[in-house]
Design a protein around this motif. Structure first.
Motif, PDB file in Angstrom:
ATOM      1  N   ARG A 102       0.834  -1.206   0.000  1.00 39.11           N
ATOM      2  CA  ARG A 102       0.000   0.000   0.000  1.00 39.11           C
ATOM      3  C   ARG A 102       0.869   1.255   0.000  1.00 39.11           C
ATOM      4  NH1 ARG A 102      -2.490  -0.604   4.565  1.00 39.11           N
ATOM      5  NH2 ARG A 102      -4.528  -1.403   3.893  1.00 39.11           N
ATOM      6  N   ALA A 138      -5.878  -2.861  -8.804  1.00 45.45           N
ATOM      7  CA  ALA A 138      -5.982  -4.092  -9.585  1.00 45.45           C
ATOM      8  C   ALA A 138      -4.938  -5.088  -9.120  1.00 45.45           C
ATOM      9  CB  ALA A 138      -5.784  -3.797 -11.076  1.00 45.45           C
ATOM     10  N   VAL A 139      -5.344  -6.362  -9.046  1.00 45.55           N
ATOM     11  CA  VAL A 139      -4.448  -7.437  -8.633  1.00 45.55           C
ATOM     12  C   VAL A 139      -4.561  -8.577  -9.646  1.00 45.55           C
ATOM     13  CG1 VAL A 139      -3.816  -9.082  -6.835  1.00 45.55           C
ATOM     14  CG2 VAL A 139      -4.788  -6.872  -6.206  1.00 45.55           C
ATOM     15  N   HIS A 140      -3.401  -9.100 -10.076  1.00 44.94           N
ATOM     16  CA  HIS A 140      -3.360 -10.248 -10.981  1.00 44.94           C
ATOM     17  C   HIS A 140      -2.430 -11.296 -10.384  1.00 44.94           C
ATOM     18  CE1 HIS A 140      -5.333  -7.988 -14.245  1.00 44.94           C
ATOM     19  NE2 HIS A 140      -4.598  -6.963 -13.830  1.00 44.94           N
ATOM     20  N   LEU A 167      -5.087  -8.327  -0.828  1.00 46.08           N
ATOM     21  CA  LEU A 167      -4.943  -7.028  -1.492  1.00 46.08           C
ATOM     22  C   LEU A 167      -6.216  -6.564  -2.202  1.00 46.08           C
ATOM     23  CD1 LEU A 167      -1.384  -7.440  -3.039  1.00 46.08           C
ATOM     24  CD2 LEU A 167      -2.029  -5.853  -1.214  1.00 46.08           C
ATOM     25  N   GLU A 168      -7.188  -7.452  -2.324  1.00 44.57           N
ATOM     26  CA  GLU A 168      -8.425  -7.061  -2.987  1.00 44.57           C
ATOM     27  C   GLU A 168      -9.069  -5.892  -2.244  1.00 44.57           C
ATOM     28  OE1 GLU A 168      -9.700  -7.915  -5.762  1.00 44.57           O
ATOM     29  OE2 GLU A 168      -8.396  -9.605  -6.277  1.00 44.57           O
ATOM     30  N   GLY A 169      -9.360  -4.821  -2.974  1.00 41.06           N
ATOM     31  CA  GLY A 169      -9.945  -3.629  -2.390  1.00 41.06           C
ATOM     32  C   GLY A 169      -8.935  -2.669  -1.800  1.00 41.06           C
ATOM     33  N   ALA A 224      -2.792 -12.129  -2.742  1.00 40.61           N
ATOM     34  CA  ALA A 224      -3.700 -11.532  -3.733  1.00 40.61           C
ATOM     35  C   ALA A 224      -5.076 -11.297  -3.125  1.00 40.61           C
ATOM     36  CB  ALA A 224      -3.809 -12.430  -4.960  1.00 40.61           C
ATOM     37  N   ALA A 225      -5.545 -12.279  -2.366  1.00 35.60           N
ATOM     38  CA  ALA A 225      -6.850 -12.110  -1.723  1.00 35.60           C
ATOM     39  C   ALA A 225      -6.820 -10.976  -0.708  1.00 35.60           C
ATOM     40  CB  ALA A 225      -7.262 -13.420  -1.050  1.00 35.60           C
TER      41      ALA A 225
END
Length: 704
Positions: free
Chosen positions: A486, A677-679, A671-673, A668-669
């Motif tokens: 972040r 964008a997350v890949h 970091l959602e929100g 990844a989960a």
């Protein structure tokens, strides 16, 4: 390759008969299976045009059927038997010429491997009825889906055979001559007459296939007669309008009465006398299921250079060497007088810009082939080849990369192959990229795999060089957390943290001498989590790290042949890609290795030819293999397992767990929100090793 290497001989112009080519780099025939009913389509043109634009001196098409559809292996290969094929050849020649290269069309009748004859109900045309049967045991390591696709190529039909009569022989000669005339009419520059790999001319040449007693059998001169007649007929048909190349196996491998180098050399002399302008020296493993990696696609660098040199001594026309010819190998062969031209097949699939990069003085920028056989596997079921390291193979419209209009900050978590490729492609497109990795070195599992597979080290060196060239911000020894990411204020985060490796859920699975890939890597490198490494071995690993040995995979490979900090008896649990190659690596270093695989097949993530060879090599190295083996418990001295109704044990000073690999990306989960964008790419998304890492990373980085 390194920055200071030069290739003056390889890049010098060369002459083959009436043809002058801009340099000595040849793209040999590799079937792309992009044609439609024998007619060349745009995809095929784009493929070869890209290699021409990349600077390749002479481009040889894949197999082209002189009697299409008779004698061909696929309806997706170009035909040469009718005038309707001329426009496609002309379009290809024009495109290759526009790129500054010359076009050679390979002319073939597949003889005993002409699958379309079987599909369409025709007997295969052969010099003599085949005897015996090939060893098919390697297919036991194929999946049901692979076997289904292989069988579908011939519709499940069984091959039948017909010994060639004199009328058949005369017909074959006419087919080759008329096909060459069509190449000339289409504006081609050369033809290559294929007299190897078990195809009809090579079949006549080899004692293993030819047991005739007429003028086309017996002596070498008789066995070479059909090829000689073809060469003469082609020469009469085209005169000096085309250069005439002849491809011959400098040696056949794997069967009694297989073609020898002495015979191949004597045949080359006859071919020169008949009108050949150059000899292209290949090799051939007669049973693809046991020795495909002996030939035609060898796993040894410069595999046929000595064969080419033997032919070169006997003829006065140019000789082309092939067989894992890296640029430095080709340069050396030409300088030493062992060849005049160097054919680089899979190298040019991996990087169509190879020659341009050599010319520019940047050989280190050539993307290396990693010899994984992913490309050729697709030919076994008549599909278009893929490349593990070049996602654009077969779809050249993916290049050039499109520069971004909106520069973003992309944070990549993980510096393995997926992370580095995502960073490279994003950087090429103009994005600002930051790479985070908790390790002390780039590469992740790719670095470690370089121990058992040196070609992977070449790929890592290339990726490292590219991200350095692009000025990408690399932060090692940096743990990626939600807060730290972040704080970087990224627009996009790419998670490339690799797979998760679990310990076996059996009694003793947590004993100190039981290692996963992560703890084994810590043992070998002195880096990472060494908490589960025994104190003495931990000290040895740290000493190796301090001395610099554990920074270089080549050094580790060399040192571990003399000293390996582990017990004599090793049990490897899991016979997938990692377990199989690690077992061979340890056995070659004097360890008694037992490999336990719960399923029925070994090495399934590997492409088939490489898999078959890896299983064979492991056995030859002394690895004891148990399929369908279920581990029951692990003790300090042995591993207990069951195979069917039998309970067995294997002594174990060390146990390496190469199973239980799963794709997980908890970061990844989390970091959602938090970020826009997350890949997820690579093994963190789906365990598919280098090919999956490179391709998923490319797909993400070309679209962000």
């Amino acid at each position: 390759m390194t920055r200071n290497q030069t290739f003056p001989h390889l890049l010098a112009p060369g002459t083959i008969g009436p043809l002058t080519v801009p340099n000595r780099v040849v793209m040999p025939a590799m079937d792309m299976n992009l044609c439609d009913d024998g007619e060349i389509e745009q995809g095929d043109i784009d493929h070869f045009a890209a290699r021409a634009a990349g600077g390749t001196g002479l481009i040889i098409t894949g197999c082209c059927a002189v009697a299409y559809p008779h004698g061909c292996a696929s309806t997706k290969e170009p035909g040469l038997s009718q005038d309707r094929f001329i426009p496609g050849i002309k379009a290809l020649a024009d495109a290759v010429h526009a790129g500054g290269s010359k076009l050679c069309v390979q002319m073939t009748h597949h003889g005993k491997v002409a699958r379309i004859d079987t599909v369409q109900g025709r007997p295969l045309l052969v010099p003599s009825e085949p005897t015996g049967s090939a060893d098919m045991s390697a297919l036991g390591d194929n999946t049901a889906e692979e076997l289904r696709k292989m069988a579908a190529v011939t519709g499940g039909k069984k091959a039948t055979y017909r010994e060639a009569t004199k009328d058949d022989i005369d017909w074959v000669v006419r087919c080759f001559a008329e096909a060459a005339g069509r190449v000339a009419a289409a504006g081609g520059d050369a033809v290559e007459i294929h007299c190897a790999h078990g195809y009809i001319l090579g079949g006549f040449l080899s004692r293993a296939d030819n047991r005739r007693t007429d003028e086309y059998g017996g002596s070498l001169e008789n066995r070479a007669r059909l090829a000689v007649e073809v060469i003469r007929a082609v020469k009469e048909q085209v005169g000096d309008s085309l250069a005439i190349l002849v491809r011959v196996a400098g040696r056949e491998f794997g069967e009694q009465d297989a073609l020898t180098t002495a015979e191949a050399t004597a045949a080359a002399v006859l071919f020169e006398a008949a009108g050949a302008d150059a000899i292209h020296v290949t090799g051939w493993g007669r049973n693809p299921f046991s020795n495909f990696t002996d030939g035609p696609l060898p796993d040894r660098v410069g595999a046929y250079t000595e064969l080419a040199a033997a032919v070169k001594k006997a003829v006065s026309i140019p000789v082309i060497t092939v067989g894992r010819v890296l640029p430095e190998v080709g340069e050396k062969a030409i300088v030493g007088g062992g060849a005049d031209f160097a054919a680089m097949g899979r190298q040019l699939l991996a990087d169509p810009e190879l020659v341009n990069k050599l010319k520019a003085g940047t050989p280190e920028r050539v993307r290396p082939c990693i010899n994984c056989y992913v490309c050729v596997q697709e030919n076994f079921w008549d599909d278009t080849p893929l490349c593990a390291v070049n996602p654009a193979l077969g779809n050249e419209t993916l290049l050039p990369l499109v520069r971004t209009d909106t520069r973003k900050h992309i944070v990549v978590v993980g510096a393995g192959p997926g992370g580095l490729e995502a960073a490279r492609v994003a950087g090429e497109r103009g994005h600002r990229v930051t790479v985070l990795d908790k390790s002390d070195r780039l590469g992740g599992t790719l670095w470690f795999s370089g121990l058992t597979t040196p070609d992977n080290e070449r790929l890592l060196n290339w990726l490292k060089g590219e991200v350095a060239r692009l000025g990408i911000d690399i932060r090692l020894r940096t743990e990626a957390t939600v807060d730290s990411i972040r704080a970087l204020r990224p627009d996009v985060v790419v998670v490339a943290t690799g797979a998760v490796r679990d310990r076996p859920a059996v009694p003793g699975g947590d004993l100190p001498h039981v290692h996963t890939g992560d703890t084994l890597r810590a043992l070998m490198t002195g880096s990472g989590d060494v908490s589960r490494v025994p104190p003495l071995l931990r000290t040895i690993a740290r000493l190796g790290k301090l001395s610099g040995i554990t920074r270089r995979t080549a050094a580790i490979r060399a040192v571990t042949r003399r000293f390996l900090p582990m017990g004599k008896n090793v049990v490897v649990i899991g016979g997938s890609l990692v377990g199989l190659e690690l077992s061979e690596f340890l056995a070659e270093r004097g360890r008694t290795v037992t490999l336990l695989e719960e399923g029925g097949q070994l090495g399934v993530p590997m492409a088939m030819p490489r898999r078959w060879t890896a299983v064979r090599h492991a056995g030859e190295a002394g690895v004891t293999i148990h399929r369908k083996a279920t581990v029951q418990r692990i003790t300090e001295k042995y591993v207990e397992f069951r195979v069917g109704d039998r309970t067995m044990t294997a002594s174990a000073d060390m146990v390496v767990v190469a199973s239980g690999v799963s794709a997980q990306a908890p970061l990844a989960a989390a970091l959602e929100g938090v970020v826009p964008a997350v890949h997820v790419v690579g093994d963190a998304a789906r365990v598919d090793y280098i090919e999956g890492a490179i391709h998923t990373a490319w797909a993400v980085a070309t679209t962000v």
